[in-house]
Design a protein around this motif. Structure first.
Motif, short mmCIF file in Angstrom:
data_model
loop_
_atom_site.label_atom_id
_atom_site.label_comp_id
_atom_site.label_asym_id
_atom_site.label_seq_id
_atom_site.Cartn_x
_atom_site.Cartn_y
_atom_site.Cartn_z
N UNK A 190 0.89 -1.00 -0.04
CA UNK A 190 -0.07 -0.07 0.14
C UNK A 190 0.84 1.36 0.06
N UNK A 191 1.67 1.35 0.82
CA UNK A 191 2.58 2.65 1.13
C UNK A 191 3.47 2.91 0.01
N UNK A 192 4.30 1.70 -0.18
CA UNK A 192 5.48 1.88 -1.14
C UNK A 192 5.07 1.87 -2.40
N UNK A 193 4.02 1.50 -2.80
CA UNK A 193 3.42 1.48 -4.12
C UNK A 193 3.07 3.09 -4.60
N UNK A 194 2.67 3.60 -3.68
CA UNK A 194 2.32 5.16 -3.80
C UNK A 194 3.55 5.94 -3.82
N UNK A 195 4.54 5.56 -2.89
CA UNK A 195 5.79 6.34 -2.82
C UNK A 195 6.78 6.13 -3.96
N UNK A 196 6.47 4.88 -4.65
CA UNK A 196 7.05 4.76 -5.87
C UNK A 196 6.65 5.55 -6.98
N UNK A 197 5.27 5.57 -7.24
CA UNK A 197 4.49 6.26 -8.30
C UNK A 197 4.96 7.78 -8.00
N UNK A 198 4.75 8.31 -6.92
CA UNK A 198 4.99 9.71 -6.62
C UNK A 198 6.46 10.09 -6.81
N UNK A 199 7.53 9.25 -6.69
CA UNK A 199 8.78 9.68 -7.21
C UNK A 199 9.07 9.38 -8.63
N UNK A 200 8.45 8.52 -9.20
CA UNK A 200 8.33 8.55 -10.79
C UNK A 200 7.74 9.64 -11.24
N UNK A 201 6.85 10.21 -10.70
CA UNK A 201 6.00 11.52 -11.44
C UNK A 201 6.84 12.72 -11.07
N UNK A 202 7.53 12.89 -9.95
CA UNK A 202 8.56 13.89 -9.72
C UNK A 202 9.56 13.75 -10.63
N UNK A 203 10.22 12.65 -10.94
CA UNK A 203 11.18 12.77 -11.86
C UNK A 203 10.88 13.13 -13.39
N UNK A 204 9.61 12.67 -13.49
CA UNK A 204 9.22 12.94 -14.89
C UNK A 204 8.77 14.60 -15.00
N UNK A 205 8.45 15.09 -14.02
CA UNK A 205 8.27 16.36 -13.83
C UNK A 205 9.53 17.35 -13.86
N UNK A 206 10.55 16.73 -13.10
CA UNK A 206 11.74 17.53 -13.17
C UNK A 206 12.30 17.40 -14.63
N UNK A 207 12.32 16.38 -15.37
CA UNK A 207 12.79 16.04 -16.81
C UNK A 207 12.02 17.23 -17.52
#
Length: 132
Positions: free
Chosen positions: A106-123
């Motif tokens: 539950x928690x790690x899945x959301x954290x991973x998705x959040x980090x993926x979106x943050x990296x995409x936004x920064x790129x």
């Protein structure tokens, strides 16, 4: 009322607390068994000495009874301690398993998705977006 946790989520707390219960219980069991083994060893020496001299004095017979009673008490206490520590280890294992499972699913899945979106936004901000 909110109670502050030492971690960022409750499932991680369950996992860590469960592992702590297991570790402390195992260490406690080892320490308890070492100390009772030493006590039983000393009582066994007294027992052997008293068996050799049982007919010499009536006080030896009374001391022999005390030694046997102490050995029996230690045996019953050890059995109770094994049940108690086994229960604590079981509860700790279940709590830890539950915490790790919920944390991962539950928690790690959301954290991973959040980090993926943050990296995409920064790129995209830097201009290196690949259009995902």
């Amino acid at each position: 009322m909110n109670i502050p946790l030492i971690t960022d989520n409750v499932y991680k707390f369950y996992a860590i607390f469960g592992l702590t219960l297991v570790s402390v219980s195992v260490l406690g069991a080892v320490q308890y068994h070492n100390s009772t083994n030493e006590l039983v060893h000393n009582l066994a020496k007294s027992h052997d000495r008293l068996v050799k001299n049982i007919g010499d004095d009536a006080s030896n017979l009374a001391e022999y009874g005390v030694v046997l009673a102490r050995i029996n008490v230690i045996k019953s206490d050890r059995k109770l301690a094994n049940y108690f520590l086994g229960g604590v280890i079981g509860i700790g294992g279940l709590l830890s398993s539950y915490g790790f499972k919920k944390w991962q699913s539950e928690v790690q899945v959301v954290d991973d998705e959040l980090k993926r979106l943050q990296v995409k936004q920064l790129k995209q901000l830097v201009g290196e977006g690949d259009g995902e």
